[in-house]
Motif scaffolding. Structure first.
Motif, mmCIF file in Angstrom:
data_model
loop_
_atom_site.group_PDB
_atom_site.id
_atom_site.type_symbol
_atom_site.label_atom_id
_atom_site.label_comp_id
_atom_site.label_asym_id
_atom_site.label_seq_id
_atom_site.Cartn_x
_atom_site.Cartn_y
_atom_site.Cartn_z
ATOM 1 N N MET A 109 0.858 -13.534 -0.029
ATOM 2 C CA MET A 109 0.506 -12.715 1.098
ATOM 3 C C MET A 109 -0.107 -11.422 0.582
ATOM 4 O O MET A 109 0.273 -10.911 -0.460
ATOM 5 C CB MET A 109 1.749 -12.398 1.929
ATOM 6 C CG MET A 109 1.439 -11.513 3.084
ATOM 7 S SD MET A 109 2.789 -11.002 4.212
ATOM 8 C CE MET A 109 4.204 -11.847 3.712
ATOM 9 N N VAL A 110 -1.043 -10.885 1.323
ATOM 10 C CA VAL A 110 -1.684 -9.615 0.990
ATOM 11 C C VAL A 110 -1.215 -8.575 2.004
ATOM 12 O O VAL A 110 -1.208 -8.819 3.206
ATOM 13 C CB VAL A 110 -3.225 -9.754 1.038
ATOM 14 C CG1 VAL A 110 -3.894 -8.414 0.828
ATOM 15 C CG2 VAL A 110 -3.695 -10.750 -0.009
ATOM 16 N N CYS A 111 -0.801 -7.418 1.511
ATOM 17 C CA CYS A 111 -0.337 -6.324 2.360
ATOM 18 C C CYS A 111 -1.338 -5.185 2.293
ATOM 19 O O CYS A 111 -1.772 -4.805 1.215
ATOM 20 C CB CYS A 111 1.028 -5.828 1.899
ATOM 21 S SG CYS A 111 2.286 -7.095 1.905
ATOM 22 N N VAL A 112 -1.685 -4.650 3.455
ATOM 23 C CA VAL A 112 -2.616 -3.526 3.534
ATOM 24 C C VAL A 112 -1.901 -2.372 4.222
ATOM 25 O O VAL A 112 -1.401 -2.528 5.331
ATOM 26 C CB VAL A 112 -3.889 -3.901 4.318
ATOM 27 C CG1 VAL A 112 -4.840 -2.726 4.427
ATOM 28 C CG2 VAL A 112 -4.583 -5.094 3.682
ATOM 29 N N GLY A 113 -1.851 -1.235 3.540
ATOM 30 C CA GLY A 113 -1.277 -0.032 4.136
ATOM 31 C C GLY A 113 -2.387 0.910 4.516
ATOM 32 O O GLY A 113 -3.300 1.148 3.726
ATOM 33 N N ILE A 114 -2.338 1.410 5.742
ATOM 34 C CA ILE A 114 -3.372 2.329 6.226
ATOM 35 C C ILE A 114 -2.700 3.566 6.806
ATOM 36 O O ILE A 114 -1.865 3.457 7.709
ATOM 37 C CB ILE A 114 -4.263 1.672 7.298
ATOM 38 C CG1 ILE A 114 -4.886 0.389 6.768
ATOM 39 C CG2 ILE A 114 -5.337 2.644 7.780
ATOM 40 C CD1 ILE A 114 -5.623 -0.418 7.818
ATOM 41 N N ASP A 115 -3.058 4.729 6.275
ATOM 42 C CA ASP A 115 -2.588 5.996 6.806
ATOM 43 C C ASP A 115 -3.713 6.555 7.665
ATOM 44 O O ASP A 115 -4.751 6.977 7.163
ATOM 45 C CB ASP A 115 -2.255 6.956 5.654
ATOM 46 C CG ASP A 115 -1.773 8.311 6.134
ATOM 47 O OD1 ASP A 115 -1.429 8.432 7.334
ATOM 48 O OD2 ASP A 115 -1.736 9.246 5.324
ATOM 49 N N HIS A 126 -9.018 8.056 6.774
ATOM 50 C CA HIS A 126 -7.998 7.009 6.706
ATOM 51 C C HIS A 126 -7.836 6.638 5.235
ATOM 52 O O HIS A 126 -8.815 6.379 4.548
ATOM 53 C CB HIS A 126 -8.414 5.777 7.516
ATOM 54 C CG HIS A 126 -8.850 6.079 8.911
ATOM 55 N ND1 HIS A 126 -8.080 6.788 9.797
ATOM 56 C CD2 HIS A 126 -9.991 5.782 9.574
ATOM 57 C CE1 HIS A 126 -8.717 6.896 10.947
ATOM 58 N NE2 HIS A 126 -9.887 6.299 10.830
ATOM 59 N N ASP A 127 -6.602 6.618 4.750
ATOM 60 C CA ASP A 127 -6.319 6.225 3.375
ATOM 61 C C ASP A 127 -5.765 4.802 3.378
ATOM 62 O O ASP A 127 -4.892 4.479 4.191
ATOM 63 C CB ASP A 127 -5.306 7.175 2.729
ATOM 64 C CG ASP A 127 -5.856 8.581 2.575
ATOM 65 O OD1 ASP A 127 -7.050 8.707 2.251
ATOM 66 O OD2 ASP A 127 -5.095 9.547 2.764
ATOM 67 N N CYS A 128 -6.283 3.952 2.489
ATOM 68 C CA CYS A 128 -5.899 2.541 2.444
ATOM 69 C C CYS A 128 -5.416 2.157 1.047
ATOM 70 O O CYS A 128 -5.837 2.729 0.049
ATOM 71 C CB CYS A 128 -7.086 1.662 2.803
ATOM 72 S SG CYS A 128 -7.757 2.001 4.423
ATOM 73 N N PHE A 129 -4.552 1.138 1.013
ATOM 74 C CA PHE A 129 -3.997 0.619 -0.231
ATOM 75 C C PHE A 129 -3.757 -0.868 -0.016
ATOM 76 O O PHE A 129 -3.211 -1.265 1.020
ATOM 77 C CB PHE A 129 -2.677 1.340 -0.533
ATOM 78 C CG PHE A 129 -2.021 0.933 -1.816
ATOM 79 C CD1 PHE A 129 -2.472 1.422 -3.016
ATOM 80 C CD2 PHE A 129 -0.946 0.070 -1.816
ATOM 81 C CE1 PHE A 129 -1.857 1.065 -4.212
ATOM 82 C CE2 PHE A 129 -0.326 -0.300 -2.995
ATOM 83 C CZ PHE A 129 -0.787 0.209 -4.190
ATOM 84 N N ILE A 130 -4.173 -1.721 -0.954
ATOM 85 C CA ILE A 130 -4.023 -3.170 -0.800
ATOM 86 C C ILE A 130 -3.186 -3.701 -1.957
ATOM 87 O O ILE A 130 -3.474 -3.439 -3.120
ATOM 88 C CB ILE A 130 -5.396 -3.865 -0.747
ATOM 89 C CG1 ILE A 130 -6.238 -3.274 0.383
ATOM 90 C CG2 ILE A 130 -5.217 -5.367 -0.545
ATOM 91 C CD1 ILE A 130 -7.662 -3.776 0.425
ATOM 92 N N LEU A 131 -2.149 -4.469 -1.609
ATOM 93 C CA LEU A 131 -1.168 -4.936 -2.566
ATOM 94 C C LEU A 131 -0.850 -6.404 -2.306
ATOM 95 O O LEU A 131 -0.748 -6.828 -1.156
ATOM 96 C CB LEU A 131 0.101 -4.091 -2.388
ATOM 97 C CG LEU A 131 1.301 -4.319 -3.268
ATOM 98 C CD1 LEU A 131 1.006 -3.795 -4.672
ATOM 99 C CD2 LEU A 131 2.503 -3.602 -2.693
ATOM 100 N N HIS A 132 -0.721 -7.188 -3.362
ATOM 101 C CA HIS A 132 -0.289 -8.576 -3.238
ATOM 102 C C HIS A 132 1.231 -8.579 -3.111
ATOM 103 O O HIS A 132 1.908 -7.696 -3.636
ATOM 104 C CB HIS A 132 -0.726 -9.381 -4.465
ATOM 105 C CG HIS A 132 -0.567 -10.845 -4.306
ATOM 106 N ND1 HIS A 132 0.614 -11.484 -4.563
ATOM 107 C CD2 HIS A 132 -1.421 -11.794 -3.883
ATOM 108 C CE1 HIS A 132 0.478 -12.767 -4.326
ATOM 109 N NE2 HIS A 132 -0.755 -12.982 -3.906
#
Length: 36
Positions: A1-7, A13-19
């Protein structure tokens, strides 16, 4: 699964993508909140 965090903020907008296994797919990056 891929998780995307968006502030979400007014100016950007700040984004971070994590497996789900902990692998960073995209380090923090910023998307400006403008018409462009």
């Amino acid at each position: 699964m891929v998780c995307v965090g968006i502030d979400v903020a007014k100016d950007k907008h700040d984004c971070f993508i994590l497996h789900s296994e902990g692998e960073i797919l995209a380090n923090v990056f910023t998307i400006p909140n403008n018409k462009e």
